[in-house]
Write a protein that holds these residues in place. Structure first.
Motif, PDB file in Angstrom:
ATOM      1  N   GLU A 147       0.840  -1.191   0.000  1.00 14.29           N
ATOM      2  CA  GLU A 147       0.000   0.000   0.000  1.00 14.29           C
ATOM      3  C   GLU A 147       0.878   1.245   0.000  1.00 14.29           C
ATOM      4  O   GLU A 147       2.058   1.200   0.379  1.00 14.29           O
ATOM      5  CB  GLU A 147      -0.919   0.005   1.210  1.00 14.29           C
ATOM      6  N   TYR A 148       0.302   2.343  -0.430  1.00 16.90           N
ATOM      7  CA  TYR A 148       1.023   3.608  -0.521  1.00 16.90           C
ATOM      8  C   TYR A 148       0.385   4.628   0.416  1.00 16.90           C
ATOM      9  O   TYR A 148      -0.810   4.926   0.295  1.00 16.90           O
ATOM     10  CB  TYR A 148       0.993   4.147  -1.947  1.00 16.90           C
ATOM     11  N   LEU A 149       1.177   5.156   1.332  1.00 15.91           N
ATOM     12  CA  LEU A 149       0.716   6.289   2.135  1.00 15.91           C
ATOM     13  C   LEU A 149       0.799   7.529   1.257  1.00 15.91           C
ATOM     14  O   LEU A 149       1.797   7.754   0.576  1.00 15.91           O
ATOM     15  CB  LEU A 149       1.579   6.449   3.382  1.00 15.91           C
ATOM     16  N   ALA A 150      -0.273   8.316   1.262  1.00 13.75           N
ATOM     17  CA  ALA A 150      -0.346   9.446   0.338  1.00 13.75           C
ATOM     18  C   ALA A 150      -0.976  10.656   1.004  1.00 13.75           C
ATOM     19  O   ALA A 150      -1.726  10.529   1.983  1.00 13.75           O
ATOM     20  CB  ALA A 150      -1.138   9.058  -0.907  1.00 13.75           C
ATOM     21  N   THR A 151      -0.659  11.816   0.433  1.00 15.72           N
ATOM     22  CA  THR A 151      -1.229  13.081   0.887  1.00 15.72           C
ATOM     23  C   THR A 151      -2.205  13.592  -0.158  1.00 15.72           C
ATOM     24  O   THR A 151      -1.908  13.604  -1.356  1.00 15.72           O
ATOM     25  CB  THR A 151      -0.129  14.137   1.100  1.00 15.72           C
ATOM     26  N   LEU A 152      -3.384  14.010   0.289  1.00 17.58           N
ATOM     27  CA  LEU A 152      -4.357  14.577  -0.637  1.00 17.58           C
ATOM     28  C   LEU A 152      -3.875  15.959  -1.081  1.00 17.58           C
ATOM     29  O   LEU A 152      -3.593  16.832  -0.253  1.00 17.58           O
ATOM     30  CB  LEU A 152      -5.730  14.699   0.029  1.00 17.58           C
ATOM     31  N   THR A 153      -3.761  16.137  -2.376  1.00 22.14           N
ATOM     32  CA  THR A 153      -3.260  17.412  -2.917  1.00 22.14           C
ATOM     33  C   THR A 153      -4.363  18.275  -3.506  1.00 22.14           C
ATOM     34  O   THR A 153      -4.181  19.467  -3.723  1.00 22.14           O
ATOM     35  CB  THR A 153      -2.203  17.137  -3.997  1.00 22.14           C
ATOM     36  N   GLU A 154      -5.513  17.674  -3.791  1.00 19.06           N
ATOM     37  CA  GLU A 154      -6.671  18.426  -4.281  1.00 19.06           C
ATOM     38  C   GLU A 154      -7.931  17.673  -3.905  1.00 19.06           C
ATOM     39  O   GLU A 154      -8.049  16.472  -4.131  1.00 19.06           O
ATOM     40  CB  GLU A 154      -6.617  18.602  -5.797  1.00 19.06           C
ATOM     41  N   VAL A 155      -8.887  18.376  -3.309  1.00 19.07           N
ATOM     42  CA  VAL A 155     -10.175  17.786  -2.965  1.00 19.07           C
ATOM     43  C   VAL A 155     -11.263  18.714  -3.466  1.00 19.07           C
ATOM     44  O   VAL A 155     -11.571  19.737  -2.849  1.00 19.07           O
ATOM     45  CB  VAL A 155     -10.322  17.557  -1.445  1.00 19.07           C
ATOM     46  N   GLY A 156     -11.815  18.390  -4.613  1.00 23.65           N
ATOM     47  CA  GLY A 156     -12.867  19.207  -5.197  1.00 23.65           C
ATOM     48  C   GLY A 156     -14.174  18.449  -5.263  1.00 23.65           C
ATOM     49  O   GLY A 156     -14.282  17.302  -4.810  1.00 23.65           O
ATOM     50  N   LYS A 157     -15.187  19.079  -5.860  1.00 20.73           N
ATOM     51  CA  LYS A 157     -16.494  18.436  -5.962  1.00 20.73           C
ATOM     52  C   LYS A 157     -16.455  17.232  -6.895  1.00 20.73           C
ATOM     53  O   LYS A 157     -17.186  16.272  -6.700  1.00 20.73           O
ATOM     54  CB  LYS A 157     -17.527  19.446  -6.449  1.00 20.73           C
ATOM     55  N   LYS A 158     -15.632  17.299  -7.929  1.00 17.74           N
ATOM     56  CA  LYS A 158     -15.578  16.218  -8.901  1.00 17.74           C
ATOM     57  C   LYS A 158     -14.206  15.551  -9.007  1.00 17.74           C
ATOM     58  O   LYS A 158     -14.091  14.469  -9.575  1.00 17.74           O
ATOM     59  CB  LYS A 158     -15.988  16.740 -10.276  1.00 17.74           C
ATOM     60  N   THR A 159     -13.179  16.218  -8.470  1.00 14.67           N
ATOM     61  CA  THR A 159     -11.821  15.708  -8.631  1.00 14.67           C
ATOM     62  C   THR A 159     -11.091  15.629  -7.297  1.00 14.67           C
ATOM     63  O   THR A 159     -11.126  16.578  -6.515  1.00 14.67           O
ATOM     64  CB  THR A 159     -11.008  16.594  -9.589  1.00 14.67           C
ATOM     65  N   VAL A 160     -10.458  14.485  -7.060  1.00 12.75           N
ATOM     66  CA  VAL A 160      -9.607  14.312  -5.885  1.00 12.75           C
ATOM     67  C   VAL A 160      -8.283  13.729  -6.354  1.00 12.75           C
ATOM     68  O   VAL A 160      -8.266  12.728  -7.076  1.00 12.75           O
ATOM     69  CB  VAL A 160     -10.249  13.380  -4.842  1.00 12.75           C
TER      70      VAL A 160
END
Length: 244
Positions: free
Chosen positions: A49-62
């Motif tokens: 598994e890959y630990l990751a950081t969310l860089t964009e959280v939008g209504k349609k795009t993550v």
């Protein structure tokens, strides 16, 4: 606090931003209400598994950027394939969900003579997709880094005749054998559980013709959704990762 474990069916690499698919994005954005900078664990079924950081959280795009790979495996050493007679209502959903949590490898929903569910065409296709999504969600919840395959439903006689080196078992309340008396499987296990109405005599005859061994779990007759999970737990305890 536990980091959300998310299935992402695409290539994953360290420091390479990835756009999450619609199901994962919806779960992160609408259900979990996560924000940019939050941490997630991503897996694609190829191991670890890959630990990751969310860089964009939008209504349609993550999007997320993996920063660490963790080579972790929680899979059972015992491969188990369940052939499950299709049951009514949410019983089938429940069986699939809990089987994944208990370490199932493959599931094939089966059309049997006493089936109480009529599925065909688009309705069957949608139901199959739903079952696979249930398996994905259960894999995420239970921390697995692989997603068991829910095969497209087929007739029981077709499934029984498939060539396999697995130990073949049929659950039957009046069987002579118990799981404790079985030999250790060297190529995994394939076991069959009937629908609410049980198997017909013809179906039981077919299982015997194809080398399936009748096994019992005790003197009581179990509901179909209880039976599969009890067999799976017993197999894991006897031969798999619950062995003590």
């Amino acid at each position: 606090m536990r980091i959300p474990h998310i299935y992402q069916p695409s290539e994953l690499a360290l420091n390479v931003c990835v756009q999450l698919d619609d199901d994962a994005a919806g779960h992160i954005g609408r259900v979990l209400r996560m924000r940019e900078g939050d941490k997630v664990s991503l897996f694609n079924g190829e191991g670890g598994e890959y630990l990751a950081t969310l860089t964009e959280v939008g209504k349609k795009t993550v999007t997320a950027t993996p920063y660490e790979f963790v080579d972790r495996c929680v899979e059972s050493p015992l491969r188990i394939h369940l052939g499950q007679g299709i049951s009514r209502g949410d019983k089938m959903d429940f069986t699939i969900q809990k089987s994944v949590e208990l370490g199932i490898t493959e599931i094939t929903p089966l059309f049997t003579e006493r089936r109480g569910v009529k599925l065909s065409g688009d309705r069957l296709e949608k139901k199959h997709q739903q079952w696979q999504k249930i398996a994905i969600a259960a894999a995420e919840q239970s921390g697995r880094n692989s997603v068991p395959v829910v095969h497209f439903p087929k007739e029981i006689n077709v499934w029984l005749k498939e060539q396999s080196d697995e130990l073949k078992l049929t659950l039957h309340p009046r069987a002579e054998h118990s799981i404790k008396t079985l030999p250790a499987p060297t190529h995994g296990v394939r076991f069959l559980v009937g629908p609410e109405g049980g198997f017909t005599d013809n179906e039981m005859h077919l299982t015997q013709e194809q080398g399936f061994v009748d096994v019992r779990l005790g003197p009581r007759v179990l509901r179909t959704e209880t039976a599969a999970l009890t067999v799976l737990s017993a197999l894991q305890l006897q031969f798999g990762d619950l062995t003590v």
